[in-house]
Design an enzyme around this catalytic site. Sequence first.
Site, PDB file in Angstrom:
ATOM      1  N   ARG A  82       0.887  -1.244   0.240  1.00 35.84           N
ATOM      2  CA  ARG A  82       0.101   0.000  -0.137  1.00 35.84           C
ATOM      3  C   ARG A  82       0.907   1.290  -0.084  1.00 35.84           C
ATOM      4  O   ARG A  82       0.491   2.102  -0.616  1.00 35.84           O
ATOM      5  CB  ARG A  82      -0.922  -0.030   1.210  1.00 35.84           C
ATOM      6  CG  ARG A  82      -2.052   1.061   1.224  1.00 35.84           C
ATOM      7  CD  ARG A  82      -3.088   0.801   2.084  1.00 35.84           C
ATOM      8  NE  ARG A  82      -2.496   0.898   3.459  1.00 35.84           N
ATOM      9  CZ  ARG A  82      -3.315   0.577   4.717  1.00 35.84           C
ATOM     10  NH1 ARG A  82      -4.514   0.182   4.633  1.00 35.84           N
ATOM     11  NH2 ARG A  82      -2.799   0.871   5.851  1.00 35.84           N
ATOM     12  N   LYS A 184      -2.572   6.586   1.516  1.00 35.80           N
ATOM     13  CA  LYS A 184      -2.397   6.883   2.933  1.00 35.80           C
ATOM     14  C   LYS A 184      -1.420   8.229   2.676  1.00 35.80           C
ATOM     15  O   LYS A 184      -0.216   8.037   2.945  1.00 35.80           O
ATOM     16  CB  LYS A 184      -2.015   5.807   3.829  1.00 35.80           C
ATOM     17  CG  LYS A 184      -2.622   5.644   5.099  1.00 35.80           C
ATOM     18  CD  LYS A 184      -2.270   4.401   5.813  1.00 35.80           C
ATOM     19  CE  LYS A 184      -2.771   4.546   7.258  1.00 35.80           C
ATOM     20  NZ  LYS A 184      -4.113   4.503   7.496  1.00 35.80           N
ATOM     21  N   GLU A 220     -16.548   6.500   3.925  1.00 33.60           N
ATOM     22  CA  GLU A 220     -15.626   6.031   5.086  1.00 33.60           C
ATOM     23  C   GLU A 220     -15.661   7.234   6.220  1.00 33.60           C
ATOM     24  O   GLU A 220     -16.008   8.218   5.785  1.00 33.60           O
ATOM     25  CB  GLU A 220     -14.398   5.342   4.898  1.00 33.60           C
ATOM     26  CG  GLU A 220     -13.321   6.387   4.204  1.00 33.60           C
ATOM     27  CD  GLU A 220     -11.952   5.833   4.303  1.00 33.60           C
ATOM     28  OE1 GLU A 220     -11.604   5.068   5.101  1.00 33.60           O
ATOM     29  OE2 GLU A 220     -10.920   6.138   3.157  1.00 33.60           O
TER      30      GLU A 220
END
Length: 340
Positions: A82, A184, A220
């Site tokens: 990720r 992220k 989210e």
Amino acid sequence: MEKKNIDWGSLGFGYMPTDKRYVSNYKNGAWDEGALVDDPMITMSECAGVLQYSQSVFEGLKAYTTEDGHIVTFRPDLNGARMEDSARRLEMPVFPKERFVEAVRQVVKANAAWVPPYGSGATLYLRPFMFGSNPVIGVKPADEYQFRIFTTPVGPYFKGGAKPIVIKVSDFDRAAPNGTGHIKAGLNYAMSLHAIVTAHNEGFAENLYPDAATRTKVEETGGANIIFIKGNKLVTSNSSSILPSITRRSLEYVAEHYLGMEVEERDIYLTELGEFEECGLCGTAAVISPVGKINDHGKEIAFSSGMEEMGPKIRKLYDTLTGIQMGRVEAPEGWIQVIE
Ligand SMILES: *Cc1c(COP(=O)(O)O)cnc(C)c1O
């Protein structure tokens, strides 16, 4: 190895420097070999790319002690992969995921005395991150970067058990359809600060962000994916602007392969929330935080699991995944990295 003299049970979620951190620097088109260092401070140019244009990405994972006394981490290869994706999206060099996993191993081993004992509820939190470090004044990607992992012992996320929380549907946006919501990046969190302070001031624990384009679908919260339960089904959003939570993906696997549940990834409309029986927020820090109510501009959606405890399905998911992590339940192949 002697553990540090810490009252593990009373730790909060804060930063406490430990003995070693892992550092690798990128210069002239290549990463150096990396090393464990003592100094928790970073010195860099006042014009560093990260300070001017927020070129930074990060990860979060935990090391902990299993029931049989091993120190382990959970699926660090997925954090490494990720972080590669995050770096590419911000035009940063990729720190290879194999090296990421090895750096995790080294830094946990070097801080083994800081890994809380089994049963304390505490864990050693790992924060890998990367940032542009050389001077950048015209807007462009930096040429030099630092990859770093520090560790800090953190307390049990829920002291005295996980009580359901109340969240609100936010009027702010977290992520644009073709933006950076799926990586992220620190900048996503900077953008969420005003929204979370506003929600807290209004008495809500978190924000549920709807999709920015139509404001009709569930995305989210600021730092956790959302899961819903309906009968024997686990339902999650398949939006391309949410962060692919490793906890959520693991829960989906557990639901299907351990608990015989059905898993559905799809659009979830705000108008259908009342049809769900249970709701939870999932991420590394808490694994699952149960949601008792969602407030959509004054309209309250109350889940039948109530405000006293986790609903029965979410409780099962939570117990199974934490059981796998702590070595009480057999793990799928490759999920647990044993450090020592
Ligand atoms: C980190 C993060 C999550 C949780 O991901 P995990 O891999 O489960 O820890 C969810 N949403 C956002 C926005 C995040 O930054």
